[in-house]
Design an enzyme around this catalytic site. Structure first.
Site, PDB file in Angstrom:
ATOM      1  N   CYS A  49       0.813  -1.144  -0.062  1.00  0.00           N
ATOM      2  CA  CYS A  49      -0.009   0.075  -0.131  1.00  0.00           C
ATOM      3  C   CYS A  49       0.840   1.243  -0.154  1.00  0.00           C
ATOM      4  O   CYS A  49       0.433   2.242  -0.609  1.00  0.00           O
ATOM      5  CB  CYS A  49      -1.101   0.005   1.206  1.00  0.00           C
ATOM      6  N   THR A  50       2.016   1.159   0.671  1.00  0.00           N
ATOM      7  CA  THR A  50       2.898   2.316   0.720  1.00  0.00           C
ATOM      8  C   THR A  50       3.591   2.571  -0.729  1.00  0.00           C
ATOM      9  O   THR A  50       3.440   3.864  -1.205  1.00  0.00           O
ATOM     10  CB  THR A  50       4.064   2.098   1.456  1.00  0.00           C
TER      11      THR A  50
END
Length: 157
Positions: A49-50
Site C-alpha cells: 500500500c505504501t
C-alpha cells in the site's frame, strides 16, 4: 461468503461522505464536474500500500494536468491515515471507511483469494469517476506495484 457486486463503466458511482486523515468530511459530490481516480487499498503503512500510494504521489502532477484528482480509501482510522500521509508526504486525500460501506458499494470488499485461501477483505481496486458521476474505468484485483504506470497507459497520461 459471496462475491461482491462489481461496478462497470457506465454505472453511476456510489455517492459517499467519509472522513479524511484530519477528520474532515469529504464527499464524492465535492468533485462533481471533475474526473476522479478512486483507489481502494487494504491497509495504510504496509509495504504494498505504501508503494502504491507513493506511486500516485510521484505521478500526481501528471494526473492533475490530465484533469484527474486522486483519492485513496481504506478501512483505516483517520489517525492512522494521518501518520501514513505524514510519513510518506502524501499530498492527496486519504479517506477512512472503517465500516467498509463504501468499499462494499464499489465491490472492493468481499471474498478474495490470498495465498491459495479464500478470505474476506479489501479487494485492491481502482475506479475513474467521470464529471457526470458515472464510472469510466473499473479495475479489480490490481497489483500494488506497477498499477499506477498501467493506469497512466490505460488513460493515456
Amino acid at each position: 461468503m459471496t462475491a461482491p457486486t462489481r461496478l462497470a463503466p457506465g454505472d453511476p458511482a456510489p455517492s459517499f461522505t467519509l472522513p479524511d486523515a484530519d477528520g474532515n468530511a469529504v464527499s464524492l459530490a465535492d468533485y462533481r464536474g471533475r474526473r476522479v481516480v478512486l483507489y481502494f487499498y487494504p491497509a495504510a503503512m504496509t509495504p504494498g500500500c505504501t508503494k502504491q500510494a507513493c506511486d500516485f504521489r510521484d505521478n500526481l502532477t501528471d494526473f492533475a494536468e490530465a484533469g484527474l484528482d486522486v483519492i485513496g480509501i481504506s478501512p483505516d482510522k483517520p489517525e492512522k491515515l494521518a501518520k501514513f500521509r505524514d510519513r510518506d508526504a502524501l499530498t492527496f486525500p486519504l479517506l477512512s471507511d472503517p465500516d467498509k460501506e463504501v468499499l462494499t458499494a464499489y465491490g472492493a470488499f468481499g471474498e478474495k483469494t490470498m495465498y491459495g485461501k479464500t478470505v474476506h477483505g479489501v479487494i485492491r481496486s481502482t475506479f475513474v469517476v467521470g464529471p457526470d458521476g458515472k464510472i469510466e474505468v473499473a479495475q479489480y484485483n490490481v497489483r500494488a506495484t506497477g498499477h499506477v504506470a498501467k493506469l497512466r497507459r490505460d488513460l493515456e497520461i
